[in-house]
Scaffold this active site. Structure first.
Site, PDB file in Angstrom:
ATOM      1  CD  GLN A 286     -68.777 103.629-143.155  1.00  0.00           C
ATOM      2  OE1 GLN A 286     -68.849 103.683-141.934  1.00  0.00           O
ATOM      3  NE2 GLN A 286     -67.624 103.467-143.798  1.00  0.00           N
TER       4      GLN A 286
ATOM      5  NE  ARG B 156     -68.080 107.380-140.611  1.00  0.00           N
ATOM      6  CZ  ARG B 156     -68.875 106.753-139.739  1.00  0.00           C
ATOM      7  NH1 ARG B 156     -68.827 105.435-139.615  1.00  0.00           N
ATOM      8  NH2 ARG B 156     -69.746 107.430-138.993  1.00  0.00           N
TER       9      ARG B 156
ATOM     10  CG  HIS C  84     -74.148 104.774-141.681  1.00  0.00           C
ATOM     11  ND1 HIS C  84     -73.840 105.937-140.988  1.00  0.00           N
ATOM     12  CD2 HIS C  84     -73.258 103.837-141.229  1.00  0.00           C
ATOM     13  CE1 HIS C  84     -72.827 105.692-140.174  1.00  0.00           C
ATOM     14  NE2 HIS C  84     -72.444 104.445-140.311  1.00  0.00           N
TER      15      HIS C  84
ATOM     16  NE  ARG D  99     -74.546 105.050-135.135  1.00  0.00           N
ATOM     17  CZ  ARG D  99     -73.546 104.242-135.488  1.00  0.00           C
ATOM     18  NH1 ARG D  99     -73.232 103.207-134.746  1.00  0.00           N
ATOM     19  NH2 ARG D  99     -72.858 104.473-136.599  1.00  0.00           N
TER      20      ARG D  99
ATOM     21  CB  CYS E  86     -69.814 100.478-142.969  1.00  0.00           C
ATOM     22  SG  CYS E  86     -71.040  99.361-142.272  1.00  0.00           S
TER      23      CYS E  86
HETATM   24  N1  NVA Z   1     -76.149  98.206-141.037  1.00  0.00           N
HETATM   25  C1  NVA Z   1     -75.389  98.315-139.819  1.00  0.00           C
HETATM   26  C2  NVA Z   1     -74.351  99.371-139.940  1.00  0.00           C
HETATM   27  C3  NVA Z   1     -73.476  99.535-138.731  1.00  0.00           C
HETATM   28  C4  NVA Z   1     -72.481 100.654-138.866  1.00  0.00           C
HETATM   29  C5  NVA Z   1     -76.325  98.633-138.670  1.00  0.00           C
HETATM   30  O1  NVA Z   1     -77.254  99.428-138.846  1.00  0.00           O
HETATM   31  O2  NVA Z   1     -76.167  98.044-137.600  1.00  0.00           O
HETATM   32  N1   CP Z   2     -69.339 102.027-139.431  1.00  0.00           N
HETATM   33  C1   CP Z   2     -69.816 102.552-138.284  1.00  0.00           C
HETATM   34  O1   CP Z   2     -70.670 103.452-138.294  1.00  0.00           O
HETATM   35  O2   CP Z   2     -69.295 101.997-137.154  1.00  0.00           O
HETATM   36  P1   CP Z   2     -69.754 102.229-135.649  1.00  0.00           P
HETATM   37  O3   CP Z   2     -71.086 101.521-135.500  1.00  0.00           O
HETATM   38  O4   CP Z   2     -68.674 101.603-134.832  1.00  0.00           O
HETATM   39  O5   CP Z   2     -69.892 103.693-135.397  1.00  0.00           O
END
Ligand code: NVA
Ligand code: CP
Length: 304
Positions: free
Chosen positions: A135, A288, A132, A105, A260
């Site tokens: 997700q 997930r 992502h 990530r 998400c």
């Molecule tokens: N769009 C959000 C998704 C979090 C799971 C982010 O990138 O923070």
């Molecule tokens: N939806 C998702 O990826 O959540 P987290 O940021 O908690 O991993």
């Protein structure tokens, strides 16, 4: 390992492979519920590199590896040499000699591409600024479980043209559904992605237009990780883009709502929708776990 298969975007698997992963996820969910999980990942180690925070992603990968008899290692840049500037290429070469699969990530999508280029083992994108895909596996599994195949259906994206929205563009191509994106001017997804998916994806200017007669309505935070400073200006820009009961009255009566998470209650989504006993959002989060077990299994099996 011969040539590793990676999962950097949904486009890395073909539609048949993606559906095989979803069906296997549903199967693994049943096996888990019966308490009959087998140690299919025995002696397998997943390295998890997190340069941004996470609840669902970390817990689902870590719990999933444990339930399948494997192990997961949490690696934060604060405590590894990546944070001191050891090049991504070198880290990829070293880590992939020690673990069987790596999940990352990070911010720039290019970082996961570079890591994959130098890795001997599969790399999974666990969120970048651009995509992502994990997700989306959970979202597509959830729709399949509740409403059947999504092909030919209409999906409305209401909100920021962010990493989730861009993965929905990929999903529209891979699962063959119509995607209508409603976002304020200046918050559109990448133009090249829109152009590549012109036959299935349109951008409209009002949430109502996007949601009209849709089967699935999806939203996400207006300020993604890394955009915390823009929170106030974004809240103003997205005024009127909340997914709530009134907006849902324009969708099909059995339309699903997804998010998400994490959500800002009362901002991009009403608390009422989150707390609706029929909401699938919590199961979407749970999926997930199942979807990623199926993904890891697929990547391990196809990288031999
Ligand atoms: N769009 C959000 C998704 C979090 C799971 C982010 O990138 O923070
Ligand atoms: N939806 C998702 O990826 O959540 P987290 O940021 O908690 O991993």
């Amino acid at each position: 390992m011969a040539k590793p298969r990676h999962f950097l975007t949904l486009m890395d698997l073909d539609p048949t492979e993606l559906n095989a992963v979803l069906n296997r996820a549903i199967e693994l969910k049943t096996i888990q519920a019966k308490g009959e999980s087998e140690e299919l990942f025995k002696n397998k180690v997943l390295g998890m590199i997190f340069e941004k925070s996470s609840t669902r992603t970390r817990v689902s990968f870590e719990a999933g590896m444990a339930q399948m008899g494997g192990h997961a290692l949490f690696l934060s840049p604060r405590d590894t040499q990546l944070g001191r500037g050891e090049p991504i290429e070198d880290s990829a070469r070293v880590l992939s000699r020690m673990v069987d699969v790596v999940m990352i990530r990070t911010f720039e999508h290019e970082n996961v591409e570079r890591f994959a280029q130098y890795s001997k083992v599969p790399i999974i994108n666990a969120l970048t600024d651009d995509f992502h895909p994990c997700q989306l596996l959970a979202d597509m599994q959830t729709f399949l479980e509740h409403r059947g195949p999504i092909a030919g259906r209409t999906v409305a994206w209401v909100g920021d043209g962010n990493n989730m929205c861009q993965s929905y563009i990929n999903a529209a191509q891979q699962w063959d559904f119509e995607l209508r994106i409603a976002c304020p001017e200046g918050f559109e997804p990448r133009q090249d992605l829109l152009e590549g998916a012109r036959d299935r994806v349109t951008v409209v200017r009002t949430p109502q237009e996007a949601v009209k007669d849709s089967d699935l309505v999806v939203t996400d935070t207006w300020a993604s990780m890394g955009q915390e400073d823009e929170k106030n200006t974004r809240e103003r820009a997205f005024d009127g883009y909340q997914v709530n009961t009134e907006l849902m009255s324009h969708a099909h009566s059995d339309a699903l709502v997804m998010h998400c998470l994490p959500a800002y209650r009362g901002k991009e989504i009403s608390a009422e929708l989150l707390d609706d006993p029929d909401s699938v959002i919590w199961e979407e989060a749970e999926n997930r776990l199942h979807a990623q077990k199926a993904l890891v299994e697929f990547l391990l099996n196809h990288s031999r």
